[in-house]
Each structure stands twice: as C-alpha cells, then as structure tokens.
Design a protein around this motif. Sequence first.
Motif, PDB file in Angstrom:
ATOM      1  N   THR A  19      34.635  37.106  42.493  1.00 25.32           N
ATOM      2  CA  THR A  19      35.452  37.148  43.702  1.00 25.32           C
ATOM      3  C   THR A  19      34.601  37.621  44.869  1.00 25.32           C
ATOM      4  OG1 THR A  19      37.420  37.645  42.409  1.00 25.32           O
ATOM      5  CG2 THR A  19      37.509  38.106  44.770  1.00 25.32           C
TER       6      THR A  19
ATOM      7  N   ASN B 257      34.109  39.112  48.379  1.00 22.47           N
ATOM      8  CA  ASN B 257      34.881  39.976  49.279  1.00 22.47           C
ATOM      9  C   ASN B 257      34.274  40.104  50.675  1.00 22.47           C
ATOM     10  OD1 ASN B 257      36.822  40.682  47.335  1.00 22.47           O
ATOM     11  ND2 ASN B 257      35.436  42.221  46.460  1.00 22.47           N
TER      12      ASN B 257
ATOM     13  N   PRO C  99      37.636  31.835  44.500  1.00 18.05           N
ATOM     14  CA  PRO C  99      37.478  33.304  44.458  1.00 18.05           C
ATOM     15  C   PRO C  99      36.893  33.860  45.760  1.00 18.05           C
ATOM     16  CG  PRO C  99      36.551  32.274  42.498  1.00 18.05           C
ATOM     17  CD  PRO C  99      36.785  31.182  43.483  1.00 18.05           C
TER      18      PRO C  99
ATOM     19  N   THR D  48      30.948  41.597  44.595  1.00 14.10           N
ATOM     20  CA  THR D  48      31.707  40.744  43.689  1.00 14.10           C
ATOM     21  C   THR D  48      32.321  41.547  42.566  1.00 14.10           C
ATOM     22  OG1 THR D  48      29.753  40.288  42.383  1.00 14.10           O
ATOM     23  CG2 THR D  48      30.224  38.770  44.183  1.00 14.10           C
TER      24      THR D  48
ATOM     25  N   LYS E   9      38.003  35.993  49.107  1.00 13.02           N
ATOM     26  CA  LYS E   9      39.023  36.817  49.746  1.00 13.02           C
ATOM     27  C   LYS E   9      39.062  36.541  51.262  1.00 13.02           C
ATOM     28  CE  LYS E   9      40.366  39.119  46.117  1.00 13.02           C
ATOM     29  NZ  LYS E   9      41.728  38.974  45.578  1.00 13.02           N
TER      30      LYS E   9
END
Length: 412
Positions: A12, A14, A243, A4, A245
């Motif tokens: 976020t 990922n 958030p 994150t 991805k």
Amino acid sequence: MTKTTDTADMKTTNIFSGPLMKQTFKSNLALTIVVLVLSCLICFVLSFAMSIMGAGENSAGMMDAQTFNLYMTLITNYNAQNGASLSWDAFMSLYSSGGDYSIYTQLFAQGAESMSAALSQMGITEFSADGFAACITLLQGTDSTMATYMTNFQYYYVLATQQVFEGVTMNSQILLQNMLEVMGMNADLITNMSNMDMSTMINTMYFHEIGILPMLIWIVVAGNSIIAGQVDRGSMAYVLSTPTKRSAVVITQAVYMIAVPLVITICMCCVKLICNTAFLGDTDAAATVVLFAGMYLLMESMCGICYLGSCLFNRNSRAMAFGGGLVVLFFIAALIGMFGSDNLVEVGMGVEALNGFNYISLMTLFDIESIGTIGSGAADLSFLWKMAILLVIAAATYVIGAIRFTKKDLPL
C-alpha cells in the motif's frame, strides 16, 4: 521516501506513487513540451529585441547637445573676432592625431572663467579640450549626425546673440518647449519619456505578462485536471482501487505541480543568461537569477490555487472556475494595472486610477523594480518579504488542498 505496508502480498503506497507520477507526466507531456519551447522562444526573441533597441539607443541627451553648443559658441565668437576658421572637426583632427590644439585649450580655459556661473548651474565640471573631445565622441555615437547638431547650434547661436525683441530672452530649449506646446505635446512628458527606465518596463511586461502567459495556460490546464479532472472522468476510482492511498495521490500530484514549473523556469533562466551574455554583454547574473526565482514563486502560488480548487471540487468545471478564474483575474488585473504604473503615467501613456488593479493581483508581490536594484550598490531588498508571501500562499494552498482531498467524500 515511500512508506509501504504488506497486506496479502500487496504493498500500500501512502506517500508517493511512481506509476501515478508517470501517468500524470505522460498525460500532460505534449502541453508541457509546447509550453517549454514557447517560453524559451519568447525569452530568446525578447532578449534579441532588447539588444537591437540597445544598439540604436541614443547615449546623449539634451544636456550633451547644450554643452556642445557652449563650446561652439566660444569657437564661433573667436572666429568672428579674429577672422579665424576654428571648427569642431578641425579640433578632433588635431586632438586625435596629437597635433597642436593649444589655441582651443586657451580658448576653453578663458571660457571656463567667463562662464563659470552658467557651467556650475548646468552641472558641467570639466570645460576643456578633453571635455570637448568627449562631448563630440558621445554625440557621434548617437543616431543623429553631427550636421544635425551643428544645425541645432546655429539656431541656438542666432537666438542667443541676435535678440530682436526688447526684454525677451530666447534660447533653443525655450524654442523647443514652445514648439511642443503649439503641437499639443507636453514638454515635461517628452523629458520623462527620455528618462524612463526601459529595462524595468520591458522586464515588467515580460515577467508579468508576455513571458508568464504560456506557463499560466499550463497551470490552469494541468492544475485543474490532475485531481478534479480524474474524479470527474472516473479514472480516480481506478487509481484508488489500487494499493494507492489518497495521501499518496495528493503528494504525488503536488510534487508534479512543483517540479515541472521548476524545470521550465530553470530552462528559461539559462536561455536568458546565455542571451544576455551573447546579445547584451551582461555578465551580472545575480539579478536575472533572482528575477526567475521570483517568477517561479509567483507561478507556484498560482499552481497552489489551482491545486486547491482541484482538491476542493469533484467537478472539473467547478475546479476550473475557481482556480482558472482566479488566475485569469490576476493576469487581467496586472495587465490593466500596468497602465497605472508610475512609468507610464509619467510619460502620459497611463492613467493613475488604474493602479488600483495592481492591488487585486498576486503579480504585485513579484516586485521587479526592487529586484532590478541588485548589483547597483544600493539594493532595495523589499522584494524579499513579498517573495516570502508568495511562498506562504503556495505552501498553504498545497497543504489545505491535500488535507481536504484526503477527508472528503468522493463519488466513486
């Protein structure tokens, strides 16, 4: 496992998204439960059916009946020459009770000397009282009665001793072959059918067709909906507005497609192992575990193909046509190809030309016949490289699909 980055009090994601996994799991929960229950039920029913077939299966063949005929020929000849009344049931009574059956021992010893050439040709290594008792016990354990075997012997004895056509030799086996030919049946096919490996045949039908069908339905529905379905419905726009991805989306959905079939396969394997022990008395679990491992790799190669289609296309219909179409093609090709297998061709129930369909199906890489040799002392390990190919296909389709989704334009 989650990587994150803090930006404006937001994290976020990922790599892996727990909320997305939970959402995907809940959306396919009903289908997953149905497939799990149905798969385990099919496994149970098939195992129970195999136990019934095993219980009613003849353990003796034509050679055992012919051996019985040789023993009875000696006894009948002795009775005719000496006015005696020796018989198989009188012998078994003496043999089992420890009575004096020396007359039979002497008779069979003399017969072994006079018929040594014939016995050697038939592969009979023991012609004695013990051998006669073992032969009778084997015949008594079949579906036919001893009265039937005695009737067969009577025909055999008459044909062997009362020739009415000069220069013609007859016996019960020749009679049977001619009767089958008159009825339009090939005697060789009957022999091949009796020698057919039913275990391999049933396993092929289960692991290639019946047992895997519910999972194929799950793979097509879930595999094509987890990404392309969300893009098509517009829900992917909501997921990516959080958030989260794209990399986290593809990894999370790939984990889902790997984990759920694994859990279902483990449950099926446990059911099969329990049923084998309860119904068949089979304690050799190695071959069963490898069979289900191969089944899982086959399913994962199918999952990877559907996952790839879901990542390549934005429309669910196109993803379904690609992934679902290939899965259905492989299934139908394997179904048709089964009727070109050596087992069915040898018994006259298959067509050799149909074997070509096996070469256009991934299921051919799931080599059930070679896996069945595990524990036999002469295991055929050719299934290993075929399973490795399935693993490579699964890994490649997952990776290519993930890369494609992270880089393509989305209609959000």
